[in-house]
Scaffold this motif. Structure first.
Motif, PDB file in Angstrom:
ATOM      1  N   GLN A  51       0.819  -1.128   0.172  1.00  0.00           N
ATOM      2  CA  GLN A  51       0.061  -0.113  -0.033  1.00  0.00           C
ATOM      3  C   GLN A  51       0.972   1.426   0.036  1.00  0.00           C
ATOM      4  N   LYS A  52       1.753   1.382  -1.108  1.00  0.00           N
ATOM      5  CA  LYS A  52       2.579   2.593  -1.075  1.00  0.00           C
ATOM      6  C   LYS A  52       3.471   2.845  -0.288  1.00  0.00           C
ATOM      7  N   GLU A  53       3.838   1.605   0.694  1.00  0.00           N
ATOM      8  CA  GLU A  53       4.944   1.846   1.477  1.00  0.00           C
ATOM      9  C   GLU A  53       5.961   0.822   1.225  1.00  0.00           C
ATOM     10  N   PHE A  54       7.241   1.062   1.290  1.00  0.00           N
ATOM     11  CA  PHE A  54       8.147  -0.007   0.945  1.00  0.00           C
ATOM     12  C   PHE A  54       9.170  -0.365   2.226  1.00  0.00           C
ATOM     13  N   TRP A  55       9.225  -1.576   2.545  1.00  0.00           N
ATOM     14  CA  TRP A  55       9.820  -1.859   3.625  1.00  0.00           C
ATOM     15  C   TRP A  55      11.127  -2.639   3.184  1.00  0.00           C
ATOM     16  N   ILE A  56      12.135  -2.297   3.884  1.00  0.00           N
ATOM     17  CA  ILE A  56      13.645  -2.853   3.448  1.00  0.00           C
ATOM     18  C   ILE A  56      14.236  -3.516   4.519  1.00  0.00           C
ATOM     19  N   GLU A  57      14.743  -4.682   4.239  1.00  0.00           N
ATOM     20  CA  GLU A  57      15.691  -5.367   5.273  1.00  0.00           C
ATOM     21  C   GLU A  57      16.998  -5.646   4.776  1.00  0.00           C
ATOM     22  N   VAL A  58      18.147  -5.148   5.620  1.00  0.00           N
ATOM     23  CA  VAL A  58      19.449  -5.427   5.040  1.00  0.00           C
ATOM     24  C   VAL A  58      20.167  -6.179   5.922  1.00  0.00           C
ATOM     25  N   ASN A  59      20.533  -7.454   5.087  1.00  0.00           N
ATOM     26  CA  ASN A  59      21.475  -8.335   5.560  1.00  0.00           C
ATOM     27  C   ASN A  59      23.041  -8.208   5.299  1.00  0.00           C
ATOM     28  N   PHE A  60      23.944  -8.815   5.924  1.00  0.00           N
ATOM     29  CA  PHE A  60      25.318  -8.412   5.427  1.00  0.00           C
ATOM     30  C   PHE A  60      26.150  -9.769   6.162  1.00  0.00           C
ATOM     31  N   GLY A  61      26.892 -10.085   5.498  1.00  0.00           N
ATOM     32  CA  GLY A  61      27.750 -11.312   5.697  1.00  0.00           C
ATOM     33  C   GLY A  61      28.709 -11.609   5.057  1.00  0.00           C
ATOM     34  N   VAL A  62      29.674 -12.760   5.311  1.00  0.00           N
ATOM     35  CA  VAL A  62      30.840 -13.232   4.496  1.00  0.00           C
ATOM     36  C   VAL A  62      30.590 -14.768   4.217  1.00  0.00           C
ATOM     37  N   ARG A  63      31.406 -14.951   3.163  1.00  0.00           N
ATOM     38  CA  ARG A  63      31.499 -16.454   2.662  1.00  0.00           C
ATOM     39  C   ARG A  63      33.154 -16.656   2.796  1.00  0.00           C
ATOM     40  N   HIS A  64      33.097 -17.901   3.375  1.00  0.00           N
ATOM     41  CA  HIS A  64      34.562 -18.285   3.515  1.00  0.00           C
ATOM     42  C   HIS A  64      34.609 -19.747   2.830  1.00  0.00           C
ATOM     43  N   GLU A  65      35.260 -19.480   1.567  1.00  0.00           N
ATOM     44  CA  GLU A  65      35.066 -20.580   0.472  1.00  0.00           C
ATOM     45  C   GLU A  65      35.537 -22.035   1.072  1.00  0.00           C
ATOM     46  N   PHE A  66      36.668 -22.019   2.060  1.00  0.00           N
ATOM     47  CA  PHE A  66      37.104 -23.322   2.285  1.00  0.00           C
ATOM     48  C   PHE A  66      36.245 -24.169   3.013  1.00  0.00           C
ATOM     49  N   ILE A  67      35.406 -23.363   4.060  1.00  0.00           N
ATOM     50  CA  ILE A  67      34.450 -23.737   4.868  1.00  0.00           C
ATOM     51  C   ILE A  67      33.440 -24.283   4.059  1.00  0.00           C
ATOM     52  N   GLU A  68      32.871 -23.547   3.240  1.00  0.00           N
ATOM     53  CA  GLU A  68      31.621 -23.947   2.317  1.00  0.00           C
ATOM     54  C   GLU A  68      31.930 -25.015   1.401  1.00  0.00           C
ATOM     55  N   GLN A  69      33.069 -25.396   0.906  1.00  0.00           N
ATOM     56  CA  GLN A  69      33.489 -26.114   0.076  1.00  0.00           C
ATOM     57  C   GLN A  69      33.093 -27.687   0.647  1.00  0.00           C
ATOM     58  N   ILE A  70      33.357 -27.644   1.919  1.00  0.00           N
ATOM     59  CA  ILE A  70      33.239 -28.725   2.737  1.00  0.00           C
ATOM     60  C   ILE A  70      31.928 -28.753   3.252  1.00  0.00           C
ATOM     61  N   ALA A  71      31.282 -27.789   3.703  1.00  0.00           N
ATOM     62  CA  ALA A  71      29.950 -27.824   4.347  1.00  0.00           C
ATOM     63  C   ALA A  71      28.894 -28.148   3.244  1.00  0.00           C
ATOM     64  N   GLN A  72      28.879 -27.615   2.081  1.00  0.00           N
ATOM     65  CA  GLN A  72      28.006 -27.979   0.793  1.00  0.00           C
ATOM     66  C   GLN A  72      27.803 -29.368   0.523  1.00  0.00           C
ATOM     67  N   GLN A  73      28.985 -30.041   0.796  1.00  0.00           N
ATOM     68  CA  GLN A  73      28.881 -31.747   0.354  1.00  0.00           C
ATOM     69  C   GLN A  73      27.794 -32.321   1.317  1.00  0.00           C
ATOM     70  N   PHE A  74      27.567 -31.891   2.494  1.00  0.00           N
ATOM     71  CA  PHE A  74      26.794 -32.372   3.598  1.00  0.00           C
ATOM     72  C   PHE A  74      25.547 -31.833   3.968  1.00  0.00           C
ATOM     73  N   LEU A  75      25.056 -30.759   3.244  1.00  0.00           N
ATOM     74  CA  LEU A  75      24.031 -30.143   3.290  1.00  0.00           C
ATOM     75  C   LEU A  75      23.270 -30.180   2.074  1.00  0.00           C
ATOM     76  N   ASN A  76      21.910 -30.303   2.503  1.00  0.00           N
ATOM     77  CA  ASN A  76      20.851 -30.441   1.431  1.00  0.00           C
ATOM     78  C   ASN A  76      20.502 -29.001   0.469  1.00  0.00           C
ATOM     79  N   ASN A  77      21.463 -28.469   0.305  1.00  0.00           N
ATOM     80  CA  ASN A  77      21.053 -27.231  -0.615  1.00  0.00           C
ATOM     81  C   ASN A  77      21.130 -27.541  -2.071  1.00  0.00           C
TER      82      ASN A  77
END
Length: 212
Positions: A51-77
């Motif tokens: 209704q003519k209002e805009f709501w904005i959420e701001v998130n911020f963060g980091v990705r550590h590639e070494f952690i994610e390369q291992i983690a994503q092998q075991f997560l159902n993403n």
């Protein structure tokens, strides 16, 4: 992907500010992103209109590639998501301990005020947090300092168990065995059978893993 006129205008008015800190606009993911030696830092915007209002959420963060390369092998993403998953992520509101905080915009004056508040937050606090969260040691502190308590820098607490365990291994955390059991207990109470099975596979993998 369809962007509203408001979203395009909003990103355009922030682009030069974030570019000055080496963040580029990734429009299809509605974020500004900066590559780092270990992965990337990002600032993510979620815009909704009512209704003519805009709501904005701001998130911020980091990705550590070494952690994610291992983690994503075991997560159902999904494969597409696994390539861009954050290791740490938090909203401005949650970071400031303001529950359910979002920016509300109804006119040009509020838009200008919101843009300025976003810039001030990152100049005074946000960029420092991102820069200090790039190392394995600091990620270990954030994820594993209080393993029995929820971590506010990760939205999915099941994923926190996997990523926390991985970084504990990579940093040779002296509490690795204790952390393993704490996260196992959490998953027994809060995860699915598949989560627990994948976690045990990860534990076995890390038992034989030598990062050197």
């Amino acid at each position: 992907m369809i962007l509203s006129k408001f979203e395009v205008k909003f990103y355009q008015q922030l682009e030069s500010f974030f570019q000055s800190q080496n963040f580029g606009l990734v429009l299809d993911q509605k974020q500004f992103r900066k590559a780092t030696q270990n992965g990337f830092q990002n600032i993510i915007f979620s815009v909704s209109e009512t209704q003519k209002e805009f709501w904005i959420e701001v998130n911020f963060g980091v990705r550590h590639e070494f952690i994610e390369q291992i983690a994503q092998q075991f997560l159902n993403n999904a494969h597409g998501y696994s390539q861009s998953a954050n290791t740490l992520v938090i909203s401005i509101g949650k970071f400031q301990e303001l529950k359910y905080f979002r920016f509300k915009i109804t006119d040009e004056e509020q838009l200008s005020k919101t843009l300025e508040e976003v810039k001030i937050f990152f100049k005074e606090t946000g960029f420092d947090f991102l820069n200090n969260s790039n190392t394995l040691r600091n990620i270990d502190d954030i994820l594993n300092d209080s393993p029995t308590q929820p971590c506010r820098f990760v939205y999915n607490q099941v994923h926190r168990c996997f990523k926390g365990l991985i970084v504990a291994k990579l940093t040779d955390n002296s509490s690795f065995a204790t952390i393993t059991n704490i996260y196992r207990h959490f998953l027994l109470k809060n995860g699915t059978d598949n989560d627990l099975l994948n976690y045990e596979h990860l534990v076995s993998f890390l038992h034989h893993y030598n990062p050197n």
